[in-house]
Design a protein around this motif. Structure first.
Motif, PDB file in Angstrom:
ATOM      1  N   ILE A 182       0.925  -1.347   0.058  1.00  0.00           N
ATOM      2  CA  ILE A 182      -0.074  -0.050   0.021  1.00  0.00           C
ATOM      3  C   ILE A 182       0.890   1.069  -0.100  1.00  0.00           C
ATOM      4  O   ILE A 182       1.853   1.466   0.856  1.00  0.00           O
ATOM      5  CB  ILE A 182      -0.964   0.067   1.262  1.00  0.00           C
ATOM      6  N   ALA A 183       0.730   2.185  -1.026  1.00  0.00           N
ATOM      7  CA  ALA A 183       1.314   3.476  -0.883  1.00  0.00           C
ATOM      8  C   ALA A 183       0.412   4.553  -0.838  1.00  0.00           C
ATOM      9  O   ALA A 183      -0.793   4.301  -0.846  1.00  0.00           O
ATOM     10  CB  ALA A 183       2.261   3.544  -2.175  1.00  0.00           C
ATOM     11  N   ASN A 184       0.818   5.758  -0.619  1.00  0.00           N
ATOM     12  CA  ASN A 184      -0.016   6.917  -0.567  1.00  0.00           C
ATOM     13  C   ASN A 184      -0.724   7.266   0.591  1.00  0.00           C
ATOM     14  O   ASN A 184      -1.973   7.481   0.468  1.00  0.00           O
ATOM     15  CB  ASN A 184      -0.731   7.287  -1.970  1.00  0.00           C
ATOM     16  N   ILE A 185      -0.264   6.674   1.636  1.00  0.00           N
ATOM     17  CA  ILE A 185      -1.120   6.661   2.908  1.00  0.00           C
ATOM     18  C   ILE A 185      -0.960   7.948   3.421  1.00  0.00           C
ATOM     19  O   ILE A 185       0.227   8.631   3.572  1.00  0.00           O
ATOM     20  CB  ILE A 185      -0.558   5.476   3.929  1.00  0.00           C
ATOM     21  N   TYR A 207      -1.160  -2.313  -4.202  1.00  0.00           N
ATOM     22  CA  TYR A 207      -0.112  -2.785  -5.400  1.00  0.00           C
ATOM     23  C   TYR A 207      -0.494  -4.366  -5.574  1.00  0.00           C
ATOM     24  O   TYR A 207      -0.521  -5.068  -4.547  1.00  0.00           O
ATOM     25  CB  TYR A 207       1.110  -2.357  -5.205  1.00  0.00           C
ATOM     26  N   ARG A 208      -0.140  -4.772  -6.766  1.00  0.00           N
ATOM     27  CA  ARG A 208      -0.395  -6.138  -7.116  1.00  0.00           C
ATOM     28  C   ARG A 208       0.507  -6.788  -6.199  1.00  0.00           C
ATOM     29  O   ARG A 208       1.838  -6.704  -6.177  1.00  0.00           O
ATOM     30  CB  ARG A 208      -0.123  -6.420  -8.661  1.00  0.00           C
ATOM     31  N   ASN A 209      -0.179  -7.809  -5.375  1.00  0.00           N
ATOM     32  CA  ASN A 209       0.665  -8.866  -4.482  1.00  0.00           C
ATOM     33  C   ASN A 209       1.049  -9.910  -5.157  1.00  0.00           C
ATOM     34  O   ASN A 209       0.802 -10.213  -6.600  1.00  0.00           O
ATOM     35  CB  ASN A 209      -0.013  -9.075  -3.312  1.00  0.00           C
ATOM     36  N   ASP A 210       1.716 -11.071  -4.856  1.00  0.00           N
ATOM     37  CA  ASP A 210       2.423 -12.047  -5.497  1.00  0.00           C
ATOM     38  C   ASP A 210       0.980 -13.131  -5.617  1.00  0.00           C
ATOM     39  O   ASP A 210       1.618 -14.036  -6.461  1.00  0.00           O
ATOM     40  CB  ASP A 210       3.593 -12.823  -4.693  1.00  0.00           C
ATOM     41  N   ALA A 213       8.108   5.777   6.420  1.00  0.00           N
ATOM     42  CA  ALA A 213       7.612   7.255   6.331  1.00  0.00           C
ATOM     43  C   ALA A 213       8.303   7.861   5.199  1.00  0.00           C
ATOM     44  O   ALA A 213       9.793   7.450   5.113  1.00  0.00           O
ATOM     45  CB  ALA A 213       8.216   7.885   7.591  1.00  0.00           C
ATOM     46  N   LEU A 214       7.761   8.546   4.282  1.00  0.00           N
ATOM     47  CA  LEU A 214       8.386   8.985   3.095  1.00  0.00           C
ATOM     48  C   LEU A 214       8.214  10.449   3.103  1.00  0.00           C
ATOM     49  O   LEU A 214       7.412  11.304   3.416  1.00  0.00           O
ATOM     50  CB  LEU A 214       7.368   8.382   1.824  1.00  0.00           C
ATOM     51  N   ASP A 215       9.135  11.259   2.399  1.00  0.00           N
ATOM     52  CA  ASP A 215       9.379  12.459   2.095  1.00  0.00           C
ATOM     53  C   ASP A 215       8.494  13.164   1.036  1.00  0.00           C
ATOM     54  O   ASP A 215       8.845  14.344   0.428  1.00  0.00           O
ATOM     55  CB  ASP A 215      10.773  12.914   1.968  1.00  0.00           C
ATOM     56  N   VAL A 216       7.927  12.241   0.320  1.00  0.00           N
ATOM     57  CA  VAL A 216       6.760  12.593  -0.950  1.00  0.00           C
ATOM     58  C   VAL A 216       5.235  12.468  -0.556  1.00  0.00           C
ATOM     59  O   VAL A 216       5.018  11.514   0.343  1.00  0.00           O
ATOM     60  CB  VAL A 216       7.312  12.135  -2.279  1.00  0.00           C
ATOM     61  N   PRO A 217       4.560  13.302  -1.092  1.00  0.00           N
ATOM     62  CA  PRO A 217       3.025  12.975  -0.898  1.00  0.00           C
ATOM     63  C   PRO A 217       2.521  11.739  -1.562  1.00  0.00           C
ATOM     64  O   PRO A 217       1.448  11.068  -0.997  1.00  0.00           O
ATOM     65  CB  PRO A 217       2.369  14.363  -1.009  1.00  0.00           C
ATOM     66  N   ARG A 218       2.990  11.316  -2.681  1.00  0.00           N
ATOM     67  CA  ARG A 218       2.546  10.414  -3.620  1.00  0.00           C
ATOM     68  C   ARG A 218       3.658   9.599  -4.269  1.00  0.00           C
ATOM     69  O   ARG A 218       4.503  10.252  -4.698  1.00  0.00           O
ATOM     70  CB  ARG A 218       1.534  10.827  -4.522  1.00  0.00           C
ATOM     71  N   LEU A 219       3.631   8.311  -4.497  1.00  0.00           N
ATOM     72  CA  LEU A 219       4.408   7.646  -5.451  1.00  0.00           C
ATOM     73  C   LEU A 219       3.773   7.605  -6.566  1.00  0.00           C
ATOM     74  O   LEU A 219       2.407   7.106  -6.728  1.00  0.00           O
ATOM     75  CB  LEU A 219       4.615   6.109  -4.771  1.00  0.00           C
ATOM     76  N   SER A 220       4.433   7.803  -7.681  1.00  0.00           N
ATOM     77  CA  SER A 220       3.782   7.834  -9.189  1.00  0.00           C
ATOM     78  C   SER A 220       3.810   6.256  -9.789  1.00  0.00           C
ATOM     79  O   SER A 220       3.889   6.141 -11.013  1.00  0.00           O
ATOM     80  CB  SER A 220       4.035   8.709  -9.834  1.00  0.00           C
ATOM     81  N   VAL A 221       4.026   5.271  -9.028  1.00  0.00           N
ATOM     82  CA  VAL A 221       4.282   3.981  -9.482  1.00  0.00           C
ATOM     83  C   VAL A 221       2.667   3.437 -10.079  1.00  0.00           C
ATOM     84  O   VAL A 221       2.068   3.375  -8.927  1.00  0.00           O
ATOM     85  CB  VAL A 221       4.995   2.837  -8.387  1.00  0.00           C
ATOM     86  N   PRO A 222       2.329   2.916 -11.075  1.00  0.00           N
ATOM     87  CA  PRO A 222       1.105   2.434 -11.317  1.00  0.00           C
ATOM     88  C   PRO A 222       0.802   1.078 -10.540  1.00  0.00           C
ATOM     89  O   PRO A 222       1.682   0.481 -10.221  1.00  0.00           O
ATOM     90  CB  PRO A 222       1.195   1.805 -12.814  1.00  0.00           C
TER      91      PRO A 222
END
Length: 153
Positions: A62-65, A87-90, A116-125
């Motif tokens: 999960i991203a963009n939390i 995101y697609r799991n295995d 914890a990330l320094d960006v508000p969103r990841l742009s990975v499809p």
């Protein structure tokens, strides 16, 4: 204060209840965290089984939390459209799929890792998969916390 991660459903190195397993209700276990570093703009989470027969198996990504969140509720995968991205799991699903070690195996370890990330969103499809998402998240990681539960079929 360092980033911390815990679950009201299980404690470190102890069994994950069956309702969170694929053979149970396949519910996402509730998670809570604290101590996010200054500059945190979002979070990302993965759930991995390093004991899988063919190598590490990824059950959830999960991203963009949002950075103002400090928890994910039980069954967080039923969140609204504008919620964090799964995101697609295995297993091939863009959702949480709980523990499912092969019958007869010793207990597997399931590591829940929060970054914890320094960006508000990841742009990975979303269809790129968990590995691609986590590789991108690592480039923006300020801190990481984990909790490990076990499960045996």
């Amino acid at each position: 204060m360092a980033l911390t991660l815990m679950s009201p459903a299980f404690t470190q190195d102890n069994p994950i209840p069956k309702k969170y397993a694929r053979s149970g209700e396949n519910l996402f276990p509730p998670l809570k965290w604290g101590g996010a570093p200054q500059g945190t703009r979002s979070f990302a989470l993965i759930v991995e089984d390093p004991d899988a027969p063919r190598g590490t198996f990824r059950h959830c990504g999960i991203a963009n939390i949002p950075s103002d969140w400090d928890a994910l509720a039980e069954s967080a995968d039923t969140a609204p459209e504008n919620a964090p991205r799964f995101y697609r799991n295995d297993f091939g699903n863009a959702r949480y799929d709980g523990p499912q070690p092969p019958r007869g195996d010793q207990a597997h370890h399931y590591i829940f890792r929060l970054a914890a990330l320094d960006v508000p969103r990841l742009s990975v499809p979303g269809d790129a998969g968990i590995v691609s998402m986590w590789n991108e998240a690592r480039k923006h990681m300020l801190d990481e916390a984990s909790i490990t539960g076990t499960y045996q079929s």
